[in-house]
Design a protein around this motif. Structure first.
Motif, mmCIF file in Angstrom:
data_model
loop_
_atom_site.group_PDB
_atom_site.id
_atom_site.type_symbol
_atom_site.label_atom_id
_atom_site.label_comp_id
_atom_site.label_asym_id
_atom_site.label_seq_id
_atom_site.Cartn_x
_atom_site.Cartn_y
_atom_site.Cartn_z
ATOM 1 N N ARG A 9 0.838 -1.200 0.000
ATOM 2 C CA ARG A 9 0.000 0.000 0.000
ATOM 3 C C ARG A 9 0.872 1.248 0.000
ATOM 4 N N TRP A 10 0.292 2.341 -0.472
ATOM 5 C CA TRP A 10 1.018 3.615 -0.528
ATOM 6 C C TRP A 10 0.794 4.463 0.708
ATOM 7 N N GLY A 11 -0.247 4.155 1.463
ATOM 8 C CA GLY A 11 -0.515 4.904 2.672
ATOM 9 C C GLY A 11 -1.579 4.216 3.486
ATOM 10 N N SER A 12 -1.745 4.675 4.714
ATOM 11 C CA SER A 12 -2.806 4.150 5.571
ATOM 12 C C SER A 12 -3.132 5.177 6.634
ATOM 13 N N CYS A 13 -4.313 5.032 7.206
ATOM 14 C CA CYS A 13 -4.762 5.886 8.310
ATOM 15 C C CYS A 13 -5.305 4.966 9.393
ATOM 16 N N HIS B 96 -1.423 3.386 -10.246
ATOM 17 C CA HIS B 96 -1.682 1.975 -10.558
ATOM 18 C C HIS B 96 -0.795 1.503 -11.710
ATOM 19 N N GLU B 97 -0.633 2.340 -12.707
ATOM 20 C CA GLU B 97 0.127 1.951 -13.900
ATOM 21 C C GLU B 97 1.640 2.011 -13.687
ATOM 22 N N ASN B 98 2.094 2.833 -12.747
ATOM 23 C CA ASN B 98 3.534 3.057 -12.594
ATOM 24 C C ASN B 98 4.098 2.560 -11.273
ATOM 25 N N ALA B 99 3.290 1.820 -10.512
ATOM 26 C CA ALA B 99 3.744 1.361 -9.195
ATOM 27 C C ALA B 99 5.053 0.590 -9.278
ATOM 28 N N ALA B 100 5.127 -0.348 -10.224
ATOM 29 C CA ALA B 100 6.322 -1.191 -10.314
ATOM 30 C C ALA B 100 7.575 -0.367 -10.619
ATOM 31 N N SER B 101 7.433 0.697 -11.414
ATOM 32 C CA SER B 101 8.602 1.499 -11.774
ATOM 33 C C SER B 101 9.160 2.256 -10.571
ATOM 34 N N LEU B 102 8.324 2.576 -9.597
ATOM 35 C CA LEU B 102 8.815 3.260 -8.401
ATOM 36 C C LEU B 102 9.487 2.287 -7.439
ATOM 37 N N HIS B 103 9.125 1.014 -7.532
ATOM 38 C CA HIS B 103 9.694 0.016 -6.625
ATOM 39 C C HIS B 103 10.887 -0.716 -7.219
ATOM 40 N N ARG B 104 11.289 -0.357 -8.427
ATOM 41 C CA ARG B 104 12.393 -1.075 -9.056
ATOM 42 C C ARG B 104 13.756 -0.629 -8.528
ATOM 43 N N PHE B 105 13.807 0.537 -7.889
ATOM 44 C CA PHE B 105 15.087 1.086 -7.450
ATOM 45 C C PHE B 105 15.547 0.474 -6.124
ATOM 46 N N ARG B 106 16.803 0.102 -6.085
ATOM 47 C CA ARG B 106 17.418 -0.447 -4.872
ATOM 48 C C ARG B 106 18.547 0.484 -4.442
ATOM 49 N N PHE B 107 18.614 0.724 -3.129
ATOM 50 C CA PHE B 107 19.528 1.740 -2.607
ATOM 51 C C PHE B 107 20.640 1.108 -1.770
ATOM 52 N N GLY B 108 21.182 0.015 -2.287
ATOM 53 C CA GLY B 108 22.254 -0.648 -1.566
ATOM 54 C C GLY B 108 21.750 -1.678 -0.582
#
Length: 230
Positions: free
Chosen positions: A154-158, A217-229
């Protein structure tokens, strides 16, 4: 939750979830991290579920094959910051900073990924706090703590206590998308559900929320593809 494995190149781990509400076997592939989940009705035979899984192997591999490859963040790499592609370059100073389409990263090259992640988290906290404050004020409501995580589902929660949680990776999305997620979660301060009344509040805070939600929804995977070490 148990797991099964589809052998092959590469092998695919499948998470098996029993559900009392499910009426049939179903498969889900997370757009965020590619996690494959087989849902099995509580009283259904697991063998039939595994047979269903094998029948759908081609479908699973096609979908996984369309996911973007992971990208390790380091000097010379490109990544989006607030929807704009920037190039990571070395430079002097004490903290990363944006300059003319570049993200200048001081320090040793091997620490660049971790330093960029810290920069993104801090910027995300600022932007999400500003958006949450604005939307909460529009509703005449307050909220509790604001925390950031690197969530996959999820991207957020309350929470019921009014605490807000967001994925810090939202800072890589266009500002309008980040703003939508903040509006969505702040709306839960009034309606702790996804009823028509809830969506009416979201529409009041963010009139074009449907387009922003579709982008995420369409770009979720592209934001999670980055790894920071990590």
């Amino acid at each position: 939750m148990s797991t099964a494995c589809l052998p092959g190149d590469p092998p695919v781990t499948v998470h098996i979830r029993r559900s009392g509400r499910a009426r049939r076997y179903s498969l889900r592939i997370s757009q965020l991290d590619g996690r494959v989940t087989l849902t099995v009705p509580d009283r259904a035979p697991l063998d039939e579920g595994l047979a269903f899984l094998r029948e759908k192997e081609g479908w699973i591999r096609r979908h996984l094959g369309r996911r973007p490859d992971t990208a390790q963040v380091g000097l010379g790499a490109e990544l989006p910051v607030e929807g704009t592609q920037v190039t990571l370059v070395p430079g002097p100073g004490r903290a990363p900073r944006l300059e003319l389409g570049q993200l200048v990263v001081p320090g040793p090259p091997e620490a660049a990924g971790a330093r960029v992640r810290g920069f993104l988290k801090e910027r995300a906290r600022q932007r999400l706090a500003q958006a949450s404050d604005r939307h909460a004020a529009a509703l005449g409501r307050g909220y509790g703590r604001l925390t950031l995580r690197d969530t996959r589902s999820r991207w957020g929660s309350c929470s019921a206590k009014g605490d807000l949680m967001y994925s810090w990776r939202l800072i890589m999305a266009p500002p309008a998308v980040l703003d939508y997620v903040a509006a969505h979660e702040v709306a839960h301060l009034v309606e702790m559900n996804h009823s028509p009344a809830f969506w009416a509040i979201v529409a009041r805070l963010c009139p074009d929320h449907a387009a922003r939600r579709a982008w995420l929804h369409e770009n979720a995977a592209s934001l999670h593809r980055f790894r920071f070490g990590d």
